[in-house]
Design a protein around this motif. Sequence first.
Motif, PDB file in Angstrom:
ATOM      1  N   TRP A 128      26.096  14.597 -44.999  1.00  0.00           N
ATOM      2  CA  TRP A 128      25.779  13.209 -44.685  1.00  0.00           C
ATOM      3  C   TRP A 128      24.341  13.113 -44.177  1.00  0.00           C
ATOM      4  CZ3 TRP A 128      24.390  13.053 -39.616  1.00  0.00           C
ATOM      5  CH2 TRP A 128      25.006  13.937 -38.727  1.00  0.00           C
ATOM      6  N   GLN A 129      23.799  11.904 -44.288  1.00  0.00           N
ATOM      7  CA  GLN A 129      22.432  11.645 -43.829  1.00  0.00           C
ATOM      8  C   GLN A 129      22.388  10.264 -43.202  1.00  0.00           C
ATOM      9  OE1 GLN A 129      19.473  11.909 -46.898  1.00  0.00           O
ATOM     10  NE2 GLN A 129      17.770  11.826 -45.465  1.00  0.00           N
ATOM     11  N   VAL A 130      21.904  10.195 -41.962  1.00  0.00           N
ATOM     12  CA  VAL A 130      21.778   8.933 -41.244  1.00  0.00           C
ATOM     13  C   VAL A 130      20.304   8.567 -41.150  1.00  0.00           C
ATOM     14  CG1 VAL A 130      22.120   7.758 -39.038  1.00  0.00           C
ATOM     15  CG2 VAL A 130      23.871   9.306 -39.908  1.00  0.00           C
ATOM     16  N   PHE A 131      19.936   7.453 -41.746  1.00  0.00           N
ATOM     17  CA  PHE A 131      18.544   7.015 -41.697  1.00  0.00           C
ATOM     18  C   PHE A 131      18.279   6.245 -40.412  1.00  0.00           C
ATOM     19  CE2 PHE A 131      18.736   7.653 -46.311  1.00  0.00           C
ATOM     20  CZ  PHE A 131      17.589   8.392 -46.475  1.00  0.00           C
ATOM     21  N   GLN A 132      17.166   6.582 -39.776  1.00  0.00           N
ATOM     22  CA  GLN A 132      16.756   5.952 -38.528  1.00  0.00           C
ATOM     23  C   GLN A 132      15.270   5.680 -38.651  1.00  0.00           C
ATOM     24  OE1 GLN A 132      19.189   6.033 -35.690  1.00  0.00           O
ATOM     25  NE2 GLN A 132      17.895   4.338 -35.043  1.00  0.00           N
ATOM     26  N   SER A 133      14.820   4.482 -38.234  1.00  0.00           N
ATOM     27  CA  SER A 133      13.412   4.130 -38.398  1.00  0.00           C
ATOM     28  C   SER A 133      12.497   4.947 -37.498  1.00  0.00           C
ATOM     29  CB  SER A 133      13.209   2.640 -38.108  1.00  0.00           C
ATOM     30  OG  SER A 133      13.611   2.334 -36.780  1.00  0.00           O
ATOM     31  N   ALA A 134      13.054   5.550 -36.431  1.00  0.00           N
ATOM     32  CA  ALA A 134      12.243   6.292 -35.476  1.00  0.00           C
ATOM     33  C   ALA A 134      12.513   7.787 -35.599  1.00  0.00           C
ATOM     34  CB  ALA A 134      12.555   5.834 -34.050  1.00  0.00           C
ATOM     35  N   ASP A 135      11.517   8.571 -35.165  1.00  0.00           N
ATOM     36  CA  ASP A 135      11.691  10.021 -35.122  1.00  0.00           C
ATOM     37  C   ASP A 135      12.766  10.393 -34.113  1.00  0.00           C
ATOM     38  OD1 ASP A 135       9.460   9.857 -36.707  1.00  0.00           O
ATOM     39  OD2 ASP A 135       8.107  10.822 -35.291  1.00  0.00           O
ATOM     40  N   ILE A 136      13.535  11.424 -34.439  1.00  0.00           N
ATOM     41  CA  ILE A 136      14.407  12.056 -33.457  1.00  0.00           C
ATOM     42  C   ILE A 136      13.767  13.407 -33.159  1.00  0.00           C
ATOM     43  CG2 ILE A 136      16.704  12.937 -32.961  1.00  0.00           C
ATOM     44  CD1 ILE A 136      17.863  10.805 -34.718  1.00  0.00           C
ATOM     45  N   PRO A 175      22.875   3.422 -38.892  1.00  0.00           N
ATOM     46  CA  PRO A 175      23.663   3.056 -37.713  1.00  0.00           C
ATOM     47  C   PRO A 175      23.687   1.554 -37.438  1.00  0.00           C
ATOM     48  CG  PRO A 175      21.559   3.974 -37.054  1.00  0.00           C
ATOM     49  CD  PRO A 175      21.621   4.100 -38.540  1.00  0.00           C
ATOM     50  N   TYR A 176      22.758   0.811 -38.060  1.00  0.00           N
ATOM     51  CA  TYR A 176      22.713  -0.627 -37.802  1.00  0.00           C
ATOM     52  C   TYR A 176      22.275  -1.360 -39.071  1.00  0.00           C
ATOM     53  CZ  TYR A 176      22.117  -4.987 -35.301  1.00  0.00           C
ATOM     54  OH  TYR A 176      22.257  -6.282 -34.864  1.00  0.00           O
ATOM     55  N   PRO A 177      22.915  -2.483 -39.436  1.00  0.00           N
ATOM     56  CA  PRO A 177      24.067  -3.067 -38.738  1.00  0.00           C
ATOM     57  C   PRO A 177      25.300  -2.182 -38.886  1.00  0.00           C
ATOM     58  CG  PRO A 177      23.659  -4.205 -40.794  1.00  0.00           C
ATOM     59  CD  PRO A 177      22.516  -3.266 -40.611  1.00  0.00           C
ATOM     60  N   PRO A 178      26.173  -2.197 -37.880  1.00  0.00           N
ATOM     61  CA  PRO A 178      27.339  -1.296 -37.905  1.00  0.00           C
ATOM     62  C   PRO A 178      28.280  -1.624 -39.056  1.00  0.00           C
ATOM     63  CG  PRO A 178      27.524  -2.906 -36.133  1.00  0.00           C
ATOM     64  CD  PRO A 178      26.137  -3.054 -36.688  1.00  0.00           C
ATOM     65  N   VAL A 179      28.796  -0.568 -39.668  1.00  0.00           N
ATOM     66  CA  VAL A 179      29.763  -0.713 -40.751  1.00  0.00           C
ATOM     67  C   VAL A 179      31.047  -0.029 -40.314  1.00  0.00           C
ATOM     68  CG1 VAL A 179      30.315  -0.182 -43.145  1.00  0.00           C
ATOM     69  CG2 VAL A 179      27.957  -0.782 -42.505  1.00  0.00           C
ATOM     70  N   VAL A 184      29.465   6.044 -38.285  1.00  0.00           N
ATOM     71  CA  VAL A 184      28.162   5.972 -37.612  1.00  0.00           C
ATOM     72  C   VAL A 184      28.129   4.723 -36.737  1.00  0.00           C
ATOM     73  CG1 VAL A 184      25.665   5.863 -37.911  1.00  0.00           C
ATOM     74  CG2 VAL A 184      27.051   7.155 -39.520  1.00  0.00           C
ATOM     75  N   SER A 185      27.650   4.877 -35.509  1.00  0.00           N
ATOM     76  CA  SER A 185      27.541   3.747 -34.598  1.00  0.00           C
ATOM     77  C   SER A 185      26.376   3.970 -33.650  1.00  0.00           C
ATOM     78  CB  SER A 185      28.847   3.558 -33.804  1.00  0.00           C
ATOM     79  OG  SER A 185      29.138   4.733 -33.063  1.00  0.00           O
ATOM     80  N   GLN A 186      26.188   3.028 -32.737  1.00  0.00           N
ATOM     81  CA  GLN A 186      25.134   3.128 -31.734  1.00  0.00           C
ATOM     82  C   GLN A 186      25.738   3.054 -30.335  1.00  0.00           C
ATOM     83  OE1 GLN A 186      22.402  -0.087 -32.801  1.00  0.00           O
ATOM     84  NE2 GLN A 186      21.059   1.384 -33.792  1.00  0.00           N
ATOM     85  N   LEU A 187      25.100   3.758 -29.419  1.00  0.00           N
ATOM     86  CA  LEU A 187      25.485   3.716 -28.012  1.00  0.00           C
ATOM     87  C   LEU A 187      24.259   3.349 -27.204  1.00  0.00           C
ATOM     88  CD1 LEU A 187      27.373   4.280 -25.599  1.00  0.00           C
ATOM     89  CD2 LEU A 187      26.774   6.699 -25.803  1.00  0.00           C
ATOM     90  N   THR A 188      24.360   2.277 -26.412  1.00  0.00           N
ATOM     91  CA  THR A 188      23.245   1.828 -25.576  1.00  0.00           C
ATOM     92  C   THR A 188      23.498   2.271 -24.146  1.00  0.00           C
ATOM     93  OG1 THR A 188      22.982  -0.117 -26.981  1.00  0.00           O
ATOM     94  CG2 THR A 188      21.879  -0.156 -24.845  1.00  0.00           C
ATOM     95  N   PRO A 189      22.671   3.166 -23.604  1.00  0.00           N
ATOM     96  CA  PRO A 189      22.912   3.658 -22.240  1.00  0.00           C
ATOM     97  C   PRO A 189      22.900   2.560 -21.182  1.00  0.00           C
ATOM     98  CG  PRO A 189      21.411   5.115 -23.409  1.00  0.00           C
ATOM     99  CD  PRO A 189      21.586   3.904 -24.268  1.00  0.00           C
ATOM    100  N   ALA A 190      21.975   1.595 -21.315  1.00  0.00           N
ATOM    101  CA  ALA A 190      21.879   0.495 -20.353  1.00  0.00           C
ATOM    102  C   ALA A 190      21.023  -0.597 -20.978  1.00  0.00           C
ATOM    103  CB  ALA A 190      21.259   0.956 -19.033  1.00  0.00           C
ATOM    104  N   ARG A 191      21.164  -1.816 -20.486  1.00  0.00           N
ATOM    105  CA  ARG A 191      20.393  -2.929 -21.043  1.00  0.00           C
ATOM    106  C   ARG A 191      18.904  -2.724 -20.858  1.00  0.00           C
ATOM    107  NH1 ARG A 191      22.673  -8.652 -19.206  1.00  0.00           N
ATOM    108  NH2 ARG A 191      21.043  -9.243 -20.709  1.00  0.00           N
ATOM    109  N   ASP A 192      18.506  -2.061 -19.754  1.00  0.00           N
ATOM    110  CA  ASP A 192      17.077  -1.864 -19.493  1.00  0.00           C
ATOM    111  C   ASP A 192      16.599  -0.484 -19.928  1.00  0.00           C
ATOM    112  OD1 ASP A 192      18.657  -0.689 -17.543  1.00  0.00           O
ATOM    113  OD2 ASP A 192      17.333  -1.190 -15.871  1.00  0.00           O
TER     114      ASP A 192
END
Length: 418
Positions: A128-136, A175-179, A184-192
């Motif tokens: 599998w391959q997950v495309f992300q606009s930013a470097d990891i 990962p976005y928009p979620p399917v 594949v999904s996203q986890l947001t640690p905190a709003r800030d």
Amino acid sequence: MLLLTLACAPTTTALPPGDPGDALIRGPRVLWEAQVGRLSWRSPMVLDGRQLLVPSNGETWGEGPDPLDGLWVLDAAKGRPLQQLTVPPSEAAKESDVNGVLVTDAGWTVSTDQNGMLSWNRDGELLWQVFQSADIEFPPTLWESPDGPRILGAPERSRHLSVVDPSVATGTLKPYPPVEGSGVSQLTPARDFEKAFSQVASGDLNGDGVQDLVVAGRHSHLLIALDGATQTELWRHKSYYYEASPQIVDVDGDGQPEVLSAFGSTVVIADGATGKPKLLYSTPGALNGRVHTFTWWAEAQCLVIPRSRTDANVSCVSLEGEVVWSVPILAQRISSTPTLADVDGDGASEVIVATEGGQVLALDQRGQLLWSWSAPAAIEAPVLAADLTGNGRVELVVASHDGFVRALKTPGLAGGAQ
């Protein structure tokens, strides 16, 4: 928070640029070398059975794909290339660098520049391959979540973590928009939370039997611990730039983990469950100097902190904030994480430090130089210590900016104290 001040350190001798001189024991010899391209300080090599995995940034930095990019799979004993796995091209990707590798039951998952994450099985087939606009920039993390194993990546310019269920994910994904059902999904640690810049650390901080998460946000100046069961915040530290990947380690041997982290030039050891600092140590030195790596040396009961700057140093600091020893290294920088291994055959671990001056230094628990070895070019990536040949001895694998990795023979005992 309590600030522990610098204690007086024993007098040590500065190591000059170039060859530091005669060592107390004979230094290592080269066992083999292989040309695989350059590795960054964020790109540790990994041993998978008898295979050595080398994540390569290729021949150049940031100038697009080149022939040495990818994940190199080498015969650990002989250095012979077995596979070179390359990142499939895409419109979004300007580079095909591999920044880190995670070994799983299914195979190898890597983080990349502008391609996100991808996973191969051990035969080199893309799973599998997950495309992300930013470097990891940092290696992926395996998280034993309440719903089963998940693979986490921290995109550099994102507020979110990428989460992959490897039992479901297949093909090309975003990962976005979620399917729903894609794995594949996203986890947001905190709003800030903003702009992750570390590897995610996983471990049970609060004793509930579920792995929790710790991640640093570079531009939000946040270090956040998340409850693994609920993905809600356990605690946070807010200060200056975080450039070090947090580590979860039981440093005092009480059976309860601590979190090791650094912001700016300050290193923190905090209680894992509450975040309360047990050590807050500010490293002395040049203005704007930052700590971005460290290693807890359990056998010596101290934190090994390399200070990266034009004139570097390596310090061994106790949990009480006492400087046990400090070794200046003139006209060189240190980027790589220190490595712990027995390299002289006495059954006790030594600390191995590599410099951007191309030096590999072995220091004992007193901070005394045992030997040095010179590479042809700068060393950024951490030195790997392992029994590559199965002979019960420790070999060191060193990656330098001439594009080669070299295995060094030592008389150290494999499986010795770490």
